[in-house]
Enzyme design. Structure first.
Site, PDB file in Angstrom:
ATOM      1  CG  ASP A 170      -2.223  -0.524   1.082  1.00  0.00           C
ATOM      2  OD1 ASP A 170      -2.683  -0.535  -0.064  1.00  0.00           O
ATOM      3  OD2 ASP A 170      -2.832  -0.946   2.077  1.00  0.00           O
TER       4      ASP A 170
HETATM    5  C1  GLC Z   1      -1.853  -3.803   5.272  1.00  0.00           C
HETATM    6  C2  GLC Z   1      -3.027  -3.764   4.355  1.00  0.00           C
HETATM    7  C3  GLC Z   1      -2.803  -4.632   3.145  1.00  0.00           C
HETATM    8  C4  GLC Z   1      -1.496  -4.306   2.500  1.00  0.00           C
HETATM    9  C5  GLC Z   1      -0.355  -4.353   3.490  1.00  0.00           C
HETATM   10  C6  GLC Z   1       0.944  -3.910   2.908  1.00  0.00           C
HETATM   11  O1  GLC Z   1      -1.751  -5.024   5.878  1.00  0.00           O
HETATM   12  O2  GLC Z   1      -4.182  -4.168   5.015  1.00  0.00           O
HETATM   13  O3  GLC Z   1      -3.843  -4.469   2.226  1.00  0.00           O
HETATM   14  O4  GLC Z   1      -1.281  -5.218   1.470  1.00  0.00           O
HETATM   15  O5  GLC Z   1      -0.657  -3.518   4.580  1.00  0.00           O
HETATM   16  O6  GLC Z   1       0.974  -2.559   2.632  1.00  0.00           O
HETATM   17  C1  GLC Z   2      -1.506  -0.415   5.059  1.00  0.00           C
HETATM   18  C2  GLC Z   2      -0.076  -0.281   5.401  1.00  0.00           C
HETATM   19  C3  GLC Z   2       0.182   0.971   6.129  1.00  0.00           C
HETATM   20  C4  GLC Z   2      -0.392   2.134   5.391  1.00  0.00           C
HETATM   21  C5  GLC Z   2      -1.844   1.921   5.086  1.00  0.00           C
HETATM   22  C6  GLC Z   2      -2.386   3.017   4.252  1.00  0.00           C
HETATM   23  O1  GLC Z   2      -2.211  -0.657   6.195  1.00  0.00           O
HETATM   24  O2  GLC Z   2       0.362  -1.346   6.195  1.00  0.00           O
HETATM   25  O3  GLC Z   2       1.546   1.124   6.350  1.00  0.00           O
HETATM   26  O4  GLC Z   2      -0.210   3.298   6.114  1.00  0.00           O
HETATM   27  O5  GLC Z   2      -2.024   0.708   4.423  1.00  0.00           O
HETATM   28  O6  GLC Z   2      -3.712   2.830   3.942  1.00  0.00           O
END
Ligand code: GLC
Ligand code: GLC
Length: 820
Positions: free
Chosen positions: A492
């Site tokens: 993300d």
């Molecule tokens: C969080 C989000 C997931 C994403 C991951 C890595 O666990 O829920 O959708 O793939 O972060 O950013």
């Molecule tokens: C996921 C990631 C986090 C980020 C978020 C944004 O949860 O793990 O690091 O801030 O997505 O939506």
């Protein structure tokens, strides 16, 4: 140091002191009513949606931490010298002569004692009812009579948890309750805020006995300047019989009891959610229709009824966990894979990323990618619920194959604020559906009509949804023929088109710079991993042309990875909006990333020519630590506007070189593809919480559940975990241990047996319920191998190949596997 131990027979984690390094919680509820419950009785509960239908208030980031819950206060003594204490330790932090909290499958027990008064509590959500039950027992362990006052306490949330903690100008005037405390029978406090207008639901907090008093107004109970640790009513020894009108409605029962020496008394408290049909909302003007609440309280009026409901819950879990069991010398692995990992998979399936001690329940709803992955660890437990979930998720897909990134559990509608543009999303649907079909053999799901964009007029079969998913990355490629990344892919925080420089704005949803250039090697690898399942689904449903076309697209994609996705010693991660490499030796920071390496090898890319082994060796060399594999190295020291959120985190945390546990099992699985069982298990064990139980002071999170992140080697607190419970780590580690290390993997034709284990593991036994038959699989590794099978017998007969057919005959089949 340790703060408890696993009681494997009871399937409980036993916490032996209340001051754990962080609140260690459990989840109550399996279907639609849920409670978060900490080892000191903190937490809250809600019906279906943690944001919209929250029953009790909880203040995140509070001081002290974890204040607010369902509390019981005890006042031991008839006069002003009475001893006031809280048996769950918090909120008074009472000194206890004994304390123990047992978190089990869907229930928790707290027991404690002080000055000869023993307390025990069991809390759970009964199957099929929308309530929490808290059964408490007091025992006089002294040899004199005791006069005890019990005060219960919950603080109601005015339903919408977000509004509840922001909109005070309105909320301080709207709180309403009703009270029904007759001299005989049960006593109940009703929270009915907003019921007069647009709600048809209220909460009830009842106990199965008459009370000596009650409070429903927080200030009357606590005193305006007091915290939960010094409630005025309790210290006064008398409830105020306050009737909330605005401000903060609470529910507190005051029960007086005399306990002779050795005597015990049990009470059943019920905290429930009740709904009425629109035309039956009222009993009389201003009086809510209490029938559903009365029925509920009546149902659980006796301790025996509560015990029976708990026994049913135990049977439910025993059956569920009977679907996959493990016996092995390595108890830590066995208890995690056999019990806790699956339990966490149920929780992530239910919660997605909504409500934990790190997710406030008001933020994200269900994630398209998250829920599809959560399915992977859940589908063997309750396949019917996985099926329904798949159809819900698919309905939030757009006709071009892209998808709403998130949807709301209550409305099941895609979330407009976030929208779409996370270009890995479509592929996870294929991943989820393939897992479901392999588990169940139910190809019928492909013919279900499912809306696009939640619009029935745009409905088409689920197969068409998969088709659109499959071709989305194919038709949205960049200059190197690799899939465009969009706002982000699985990571993300790799935001290659966002260029955010304004504080507070979202890194993901800022106006997108439509570069048409930023590409993701990870999406290509995911495509190469799930694509063959899609082709196989086509073939098995008589769509041969589709299958062949799909296979050509997969070959083309793999070619693109081979040509433009290899950096010399590992797989590249991406190309940015300027066409520059990310995850390359040419970069100053972020030279190597874990995701594209794990997934490419999982997909089989580079296995034949040795690049796969090289990639995994590089991962080991550059990314491995004592506590797991970090996401990238070197950590970004500066903010890179062209990379986005990944470079916003301090080095070593979260996606910026934290040990982001979710993707560690991808490396584990990749290692099994190379037959390297020793290394596969090493990567498994490093992030597995049970192996770090004695290191709890550093790790801090619950030793029985996975955490999303453990601080990486660049971080000050290397080894400290955060974000326990709601993480895709649960599903993927379960897949890695059950399907790839122990190697019992559902495939389209049956159960594939392919263990890849440490050479010193002598063997193990797995029982697997699969398509209406039970497989008792014993693996003998006296040969000391990491991978390879010498022989398989099924029910005593030699079996050729390593796929055991789906017998679907309701019988038990004995499989003996000899490695060699
Ligand atoms: C969080 C989000 C997931 C994403 C991951 C890595 O666990 O829920 O959708 O793939 O972060 O950013
Ligand atoms: C996921 C990631 C986090 C980020 C978020 C944004 O949860 O793990 O690091 O801030 O997505 O939506």
């Amino acid at each position: 140091m340790q703060y408890g131990f696993f009681d494997d027979n009871a399937r409980e984690y036993v916490i032996t002191r209340p001051d754990t390094p962080y609140p260690w919680i459990n989840y109550l509820g399996c279907e639609d009513f849920f409670g978060l419950f900490s080892n000191t009785s903190g937490g809250y509960c809600f019906y279906r949606d943690a944001k919209m239908l929250r029953l009790t208030r909880y203040r995140y980031n509070n001081v002290p931490t974890d204040t607010g819950g369902r509390y019981f206060y005890l006042r031991d003594g008839a006069d002003s010298s009475a001893d006031v204490w809280t048996p769950s330790w918090m909120p008074m932090k009472s000194k206890l002569d004994r304390y123990e909290c047992r978190h089990g499958m869907g229930y928790s027990r707290i027991s404690s004692a002080r000055n000869g008064l023993a307390f025990s509590q069991v809390s759970f959500v009964p199957l099929h009812d929308k309530c929490e039950i808290h059964k408490i027992t007091l025992t006089n362990e002294s040899n004199v009579d005791k006069y005890i006052d019990i005060f219960s306490f919950v603080e109601f949330c005015l339903w919408n948890a977000n509004d509840d903690m922001t909109n005070f100008q309105r909320n301080f005037s709207i709180g309403e309750v009703e009270i029904e405390c007759p001299p005989e029978g049960s006593s109940a406090i009703y929270h009915k805020t907003e019921y007069r207008e647009r709600r048809n639901h209220y909460a009830v907090w009842g106990v199965n006995v008459p009370v000596s008093g009650f409070d429903t107004d927080r200030q009357s109970f606590l005193g305006l300047y007091n915290g939960f640790d010094s409630p005025a009513a309790v210290f006064n020894g008398q409830a105020g019989d306050s009737v909330a009108s605005g401000w903060a409605p609470i529910g507190s029962h005051h029960i007086k009891v005399k306990l002779s020496a050795g005597e015990s008394k049990t009470y059943v408290f019920v905290l429930g959610y009740c709904e009425n049909p629109e035309d039956q909302k009222w009993e009389a003007q201003g009086k809510i229709n209490k029938k559903p609440a009365r029925d509920l309280l009546e149902k659980y009026r006796t301790p025996e009824a509560a015990d029976k409901a708990l026994a049913e819950l135990n049977v439910y879990w025993k059956n569920l966990l009977g679907k996959f069991t493990v016996e092995a010398d390595d108890k830590k692995m066995a208890r995690m894979a056999g019990v806790w990992n699956q339990y966490q998979c149920m929780v992530t399936f239910n919660m997605s990323r909504s409500a934990s001690y790190f997710e406030s329940g008001i933020g994200r709803g269900m994630g398209f990618r998250d829920s599809n992955q959560d399915l992977l660890g859940f589908v063997h437990l309750v396949p019917e619920r996985a099926r329904a979930r798949i159809l819900d998720i698919a309905a939030t897909q757009f006709p071009d194959g892209s998808a709403y990134h998130q949807y709301q559990p209550l409305t099941k509608r895609g979330n407009n604020e976030i929208g779409s543009g996370f270009n890995d999303d479509p592929l996870w649907l294929i991943c989820g559906v393939a897992a479901y079909i392999k588990e169940t053999g139910d190809y019928g799901i492909l013919e279900e009509k499912v809306p696009f964009d939640n619009n029935d007029e745009l409905a088409d079969t689920l197969f068409v949804h998969l088709l659109r998913s499959f071709y989305y990355p194919v038709t949205n490629t960049g200059p190197h023929g690799l899939p465009l990344i969009g706002r982000a892919d699985w990571n993300d925080c790799l935001n290659l088109n966002c260029f955010s420089k304004t504080p507070g704005e979202s890194f993901q949803t800022t106006a997108n710079y439509e570069s048409g250039v930023a590409e993701s090697v990870l999406i290509a690898a995911i495509f190469a991993f799930v694509g063959p399942d899609f082709a196989e689904i086509c073939r098995r449903t008589g769509r041969n042309d589709d299958a062949e076309r799909a296979e050509r697209a997969i070959a083309t994609m793999i070619e693109a990875v081979n040509k433009h996705g290899w950096d010399g010693n590992w797989f590249l991660r991406a190309y940015d909006a300027y066409g520059n490499k990310i995850g390359s030796n040419e970069c100053e920071d972020g030279k190597i990333y874990i995701e594209s390496n794990g997934f490419s090898v999982m997909a089989g890319i580079g296995i034949e020519d040795g690049r796969a082994a090289k990639a995994l060796d590089s991962v080991k060399e550059h990314l491995d630590t004592k506590y797991g594999i970090v996401l990238l190295q070197p950590a970004y020291k500066d903010y890179h506007i062209e990379l986005g959120e990944v470079s916003s985190y301090p080095p070593g945390y979260k996606e910026n070189a934290g040990i982001f546990c979710h993707n560690n099992p991808w490396v584990t699985i990749a290692e099994t593809r190379l037959g390297r069982g020793n290394r596969a298990f090493e990567t498994y064990a490093k992030i597995c919480p049970a192996y770090r139980e004695d290191d709890s002071s550093l790790r801090r999170m619950e030793p029985y559940v996975y955490a999303q992140m453990v601080a990486g080697k660049d971080a000050v607190r290397h080894g400290e975990a955060k974000n326990s419970w709601l993480t895709g780590t649960a599903a993927w580690t379960f897949v890695s241990i059950s399907q790839y290390i122990l190697g019992v993997r559902p495939v389209f034709d049956g159960l594939l047996i392919e263990p890849c284990i440490p050479s010193d593991m002598k063997g193990f036994t797995v029982t697997r319920h699969f398509r209406d038959a039970d497989y008792h699989i014993t693996v003998d590794n006296s040969a000391g191998k990491e991978k390879g099978i010498k022989s398989i017998t099924v029910d005593g007969n030699a079996h050729s190949g390593n796929v055991i057919p789906a017998f679907s005959d309701g019988k038990v089949h004995k499989i003996l596997v000899v490695m060699g």
